[in-house]
Design a protein around this motif. Structure first.
Motif, PDB file in Angstrom:
ATOM      1  N   UNK A  70       0.767  -1.088  -0.169  1.00 26.56           N
ATOM      2  CA  UNK A  70       0.044  -0.041  -0.031  1.00 26.56           C
ATOM      3  C   UNK A  70       0.850   1.202   0.065  1.00 26.56           C
ATOM      4  N   UNK A  71       0.400   2.234  -0.307  1.00 28.06           N
ATOM      5  CA  UNK A  71       1.293   3.555  -0.660  1.00 28.06           C
ATOM      6  C   UNK A  71       0.362   4.676  -0.417  1.00 28.06           C
ATOM      7  N   UNK A  72       0.738   5.731   0.430  1.00 24.33           N
ATOM      8  CA  UNK A  72       0.050   7.060   0.675  1.00 24.33           C
ATOM      9  C   UNK A  72       1.067   8.269   0.442  1.00 24.33           C
ATOM     10  N   UNK A  73       0.534   9.171  -0.077  1.00 22.48           N
ATOM     11  CA  UNK A  73       1.608  10.335  -0.381  1.00 22.48           C
ATOM     12  C   UNK A  73       0.734  11.772  -0.441  1.00 22.48           C
ATOM     13  N   UNK A  74       1.117  12.730   0.419  1.00 24.20           N
ATOM     14  CA  UNK A  74       0.554  13.864   0.650  1.00 24.20           C
ATOM     15  C   UNK A  74      -0.903  13.797   0.959  1.00 24.20           C
ATOM     16  N   UNK A  75      -1.048  12.663   1.853  1.00 25.70           N
ATOM     17  CA  UNK A  75      -2.344  12.485   2.552  1.00 25.70           C
ATOM     18  C   UNK A  75      -3.453  11.652   1.837  1.00 25.70           C
ATOM     19  N   UNK A  76      -2.955  11.349   0.655  1.00 26.98           N
ATOM     20  CA  UNK A  76      -3.840  10.405  -0.401  1.00 26.98           C
ATOM     21  C   UNK A  76      -3.368   9.028  -0.594  1.00 26.98           C
ATOM     22  N   UNK A  77      -4.386   8.031  -0.640  1.00 29.59           N
ATOM     23  CA  UNK A  77      -4.060   6.914  -0.819  1.00 29.59           C
ATOM     24  C   UNK A  77      -3.768   6.583  -2.548  1.00 29.59           C
ATOM     25  N   UNK A  78      -2.518   6.116  -2.591  1.00 29.11           N
ATOM     26  CA  UNK A  78      -2.231   5.889  -4.344  1.00 29.11           C
ATOM     27  C   UNK A  78      -2.939   4.659  -4.658  1.00 29.11           C
ATOM     28  N   UNK A  79      -3.394   4.561  -5.981  1.00 27.24           N
ATOM     29  CA  UNK A  79      -4.116   3.424  -6.348  1.00 27.24           C
ATOM     30  C   UNK A  79      -3.013   2.681  -7.308  1.00 27.24           C
TER      31      UNK A  79
END
Length: 265
Positions: free
Chosen positions: A244-253
């Motif tokens: 799983x990956x998050x960046x700038x407060x958002x989940x990356x799909x």
């Protein structure tokens, strides 16, 4: 038995209305600099874009300043400071400052606004993300970084209104670190009947990451037998964990297509 596994990674995310950020999947954008808590940090939120009079093409007057990297559009590096929970612009350098030594005269760009060599960024309202800790690189080279942790600083007219610290922004499973692991996992969960049905088959496996290690989806292409397709999907759904990956407060799909080829004679 010989199997070949190939994978490609694509990412997508969103941009805020004012808090202009580098989009996931875009070519790498030269970061701005933030001086905060006695540290100089590279950030990829760009407050200068939110200034109503901002025009990158006119920043350096007649001096032809262009970035020297493939696909890069941003021709400057802004330096920011947070002092007493207020955001200040302290410098604007050319993208190639180490070579050309060009930087902006802030007094000319912001007449009557400069105090102690600083410009109060009262035009900026939005989130500013400050990375912390280790990072990994995603997407095409050089891609963009995802950091282990980050501060989300929310500004209103240049003043911090809220601070949130988030850690655990990514998990990279053994299956994406070493694609052979996914092959081994599938092999270890196949019965003889299924092995026979898969002989000389070429199957596309599509993983899509979610919010946590257990939150991922799987779909297949190239399997005509619906019962076999369901059986393989059920096997792949019981992986101990996935990315799983998050960046700038958002989940990356994150979408990971895998090609599974059985070349048994």
């Amino acid at each position: 038995m010989k199997r070949i596994l190939l994978y490609i990674i694509f990412l997508s995310s969103n941009i805020g209305l004012c808090q202009y950020q580098q989009k996931a999947g875009q070519p790498y954008t030269e970061p701005d600099l933030l001086i905060w808590k006695n540290d100089t940090i590279q950030i990829q939120t760009f407050p200068l874009y939110c200034w109503s009079k901002f025009d990158q093409n006119k920043l350096f007057d007649t001096q032809n300043v262009k970035p020297e990297c493939w696909g890069c559009l941003k021709n400057y590096t802004a330096e920011w400071k947070i002092i007493n929970d207020k955001l200040y612009l302290s410098n604007i350098y050319s993208f190639n400052f180490k070579k050309d030594s060009i930087k902006i005269d802030l007094n000319k760009l912001f007449p009557n606004k400069v105090e102690s060599n600083l410009v109060f960024a009262n035009w900026y309202s939005g989130d500013l993300f400050v990375p912390q800790g280790e990072k990994i690189w995603m997407s095409q080279s050089p891609g963009f970084p995802i950091y282990e942790s980050e501060w989300n600083l929310t500004f209103k007219e240049g003043k911090i209104e809220n601070k949130v610290f988030k850690t655990g922004n990514y998990h990279k499973s053994i299956y994406t670190q070493d694609p052979k692991e996914i092959v081994s996992f599938i092999d270890n969960h196949l019965d003889q009947e299924t092995r026979t049905k898969l002989k000389n088959k070429r199957i596309s496996i599509l993983f899509k990451t979610g919010k946590s290690k257990k939150d991922y989806s799987v779909s297949l292409k190239g399997v005509d037998d619906k019962k076999l397709e369901l059986k393989l999907i059920n096997i792949l759904k019981v992986l101990p964990d996935f990315d799983y990956y998050y960046r700038h407060g958002e989940e990356l799909n994150l979408t990971i297509p895998l090609t599974y080829i059985d070349n048994r004679l």
